[in-house]
Motif scaffolding. Sequence first.
Motif, mmCIF file in Angstrom:
data_model
loop_
_atom_site.group_PDB
_atom_site.id
_atom_site.type_symbol
_atom_site.label_atom_id
_atom_site.label_comp_id
_atom_site.label_asym_id
_atom_site.label_seq_id
_atom_site.Cartn_x
_atom_site.Cartn_y
_atom_site.Cartn_z
ATOM 1 N N VAL A 83 44.185 56.958 -2.912
ATOM 2 C CA VAL A 83 44.636 55.565 -2.995
ATOM 3 C C VAL A 83 43.612 54.686 -2.282
ATOM 4 O O VAL A 83 43.371 54.844 -1.085
ATOM 5 C CB VAL A 83 46.028 55.388 -2.361
ATOM 6 N N LEU A 84 43.023 53.741 -3.023
ATOM 7 C CA LEU A 84 42.001 52.859 -2.472
ATOM 8 C C LEU A 84 42.553 51.441 -2.390
ATOM 9 O O LEU A 84 43.168 50.945 -3.336
ATOM 10 C CB LEU A 84 40.750 52.865 -3.357
ATOM 11 N N VAL A 85 42.313 50.776 -1.273
ATOM 12 C CA VAL A 85 42.785 49.404 -1.081
ATOM 13 C C VAL A 85 41.662 48.625 -0.403
ATOM 14 O O VAL A 85 40.841 49.192 0.322
ATOM 15 C CB VAL A 85 44.090 49.390 -0.250
ATOM 16 N N GLU A 86 41.637 47.317 -0.635
ATOM 17 C CA GLU A 86 40.454 46.544 -0.252
ATOM 18 C C GLU A 86 40.362 46.197 1.223
ATOM 19 O O GLU A 86 39.285 45.819 1.692
ATOM 20 C CB GLU A 86 40.362 45.263 -1.070
ATOM 21 N N ASP A 87 41.457 46.300 1.995
ATOM 22 C CA ASP A 87 41.343 45.964 3.411
ATOM 23 C C ASP A 87 42.379 46.719 4.238
ATOM 24 O O ASP A 87 43.285 47.358 3.705
ATOM 25 C CB ASP A 87 41.444 44.450 3.652
ATOM 26 N N SER A 88 42.227 46.623 5.551
ATOM 27 C CA SER A 88 43.062 47.432 6.439
ATOM 28 C C SER A 88 44.492 46.911 6.548
ATOM 29 O O SER A 88 45.408 47.683 6.851
ATOM 30 C CB SER A 88 42.420 47.519 7.834
ATOM 31 N N SER A 89 44.723 45.611 6.317
ATOM 32 C CA SER A 89 46.101 45.135 6.337
ATOM 33 C C SER A 89 46.858 45.660 5.122
ATOM 34 O O SER A 89 48.040 46.016 5.220
ATOM 35 C CB SER A 89 46.156 43.606 6.389
ATOM 36 N N GLY A 90 46.177 45.741 3.971
ATOM 37 C CA GLY A 90 46.783 46.360 2.802
ATOM 38 C C GLY A 90 47.073 47.826 3.036
ATOM 39 O O GLY A 90 48.099 48.356 2.609
ATOM 40 N N GLU A 91 46.163 48.501 3.739
ATOM 41 C CA GLU A 91 46.378 49.906 4.082
ATOM 42 C C GLU A 91 47.630 50.066 4.941
ATOM 43 O O GLU A 91 48.437 50.980 4.728
ATOM 44 C CB GLU A 91 45.167 50.443 4.838
ATOM 45 N N LYS A 92 47.810 49.149 5.881
ATOM 46 C CA LYS A 92 48.968 49.236 6.781
ATOM 47 C C LYS A 92 50.278 49.100 6.000
ATOM 48 O O LYS A 92 51.248 49.804 6.262
ATOM 49 C CB LYS A 92 48.858 48.166 7.865
ATOM 50 N N LEU A 93 50.293 48.191 5.018
ATOM 51 C CA LEU A 93 51.495 48.044 4.211
ATOM 52 C C LEU A 93 51.720 49.266 3.328
ATOM 53 O O LEU A 93 52.827 49.812 3.275
ATOM 54 C CB LEU A 93 51.402 46.795 3.340
ATOM 55 N N LEU A 94 50.668 49.716 2.644
ATOM 56 C CA LEU A 94 50.830 50.848 1.725
ATOM 57 C C LEU A 94 51.216 52.122 2.471
ATOM 58 O O LEU A 94 51.946 52.954 1.925
ATOM 59 C CB LEU A 94 49.545 51.067 0.929
ATOM 60 N N ALA A 95 50.756 52.272 3.695
ATOM 61 C CA ALA A 95 51.122 53.458 4.472
ATOM 62 C C ALA A 95 52.632 53.529 4.679
ATOM 63 O O ALA A 95 53.200 54.621 4.829
ATOM 64 C CB ALA A 95 50.407 53.441 5.822
ATOM 65 N N GLN A 96 53.297 52.377 4.680
ATOM 66 C CA GLN A 96 54.748 52.348 4.831
ATOM 67 C C GLN A 96 55.463 52.531 3.494
ATOM 68 O O GLN A 96 56.562 53.076 3.441
ATOM 69 C CB GLN A 96 55.170 51.019 5.458
ATOM 70 N N LEU A 97 54.835 52.061 2.407
ATOM 71 C CA LEU A 97 55.499 52.102 1.104
ATOM 72 C C LEU A 97 55.292 53.421 0.357
ATOM 73 O O LEU A 97 56.205 53.879 -0.352
ATOM 74 C CB LEU A 97 54.989 50.953 0.233
ATOM 75 N N PHE A 141 44.210 55.843 -7.518
ATOM 76 C CA PHE A 141 45.075 54.668 -7.634
ATOM 77 C C PHE A 141 44.441 53.560 -6.809
ATOM 78 O O PHE A 141 44.292 53.688 -5.593
ATOM 79 C CB PHE A 141 46.465 55.019 -7.116
ATOM 80 N N VAL A 142 44.046 52.474 -7.464
ATOM 81 C CA VAL A 142 43.281 51.414 -6.813
ATOM 82 C C VAL A 142 44.123 50.142 -6.777
ATOM 83 O O VAL A 142 44.598 49.674 -7.816
ATOM 84 C CB VAL A 142 41.955 51.142 -7.556
ATOM 85 N N VAL A 143 44.321 49.588 -5.573
ATOM 86 C CA VAL A 143 45.133 48.386 -5.390
ATOM 87 C C VAL A 143 44.232 47.244 -4.924
ATOM 88 O O VAL A 143 43.523 47.369 -3.913
ATOM 89 C CB VAL A 143 46.254 48.622 -4.363
ATOM 90 N N LEU A 144 44.262 46.129 -5.664
ATOM 91 C CA LEU A 144 43.376 45.006 -5.398
ATOM 92 C C LEU A 144 44.131 43.689 -5.503
ATOM 93 O O LEU A 144 45.108 43.578 -6.251
ATOM 94 C CB LEU A 144 42.231 44.976 -6.417
#
Length: 216
Positions: free
Chosen positions: A5-19, A80-83
Amino acid sequence: MHIEVLVEDSSGEKLLAQLLPQILGGQGEPHTWRLKAYKGIGRIPQGLTAKADPAKRILLDQLPRLLQGYGKTSGIDAVFVVLDTDRRDCKAFLHELQSVANQCNPAPNTMFRLAIEEMEAWYLGDRVALLKAFPRAKREVLDRYLQDSVCGTWELLADAVHAGGAAAIKKAGWPLPGQLKHEWAEKIGPFMNLHQNASPSFGKFREGLTRLIAQA
């Protein structure tokens, strides 16, 4: 199934880690995943040849190289890429992204999902979660928001929940915007309901992951 799972920034990573665990289950039960954050979105290089420094970790700059590598790596079942779309045309952007994946040989099983205009749209899509995290949020500001519109999404959320709003944040400058985006992920994310979100792009994110693991 193992998913990168790739995401563009660390705040997005923090959210996805919970979801992600709410959709995929616990690690190894039965699926596994690795979540990788980058330091910005960048742009897809012309000719699909990455010339940027990989150490700078800009996602789209490196996307052709990353997908080529994943296509040749055993044990990776999907990417899975989230942008964020920002102000891009959604359909054109998805087409451009899919073209990168299609030109890989072998091509990895890749799915792209977009937050419109920014991932803050997903917080605004769950009013209950947002108000649990920020009970003093300005309802009149939230009421102005048209879901998944291109309107300066993070600024609108800031106007609702931060003293002085977006203007105060911009005046303070970096690193405050990044710090607040992390705070929103930490505070709103735990309350978010996967199945009660008014954001169409959030629904596509959830359904895309569900469809991926159904292939396993």
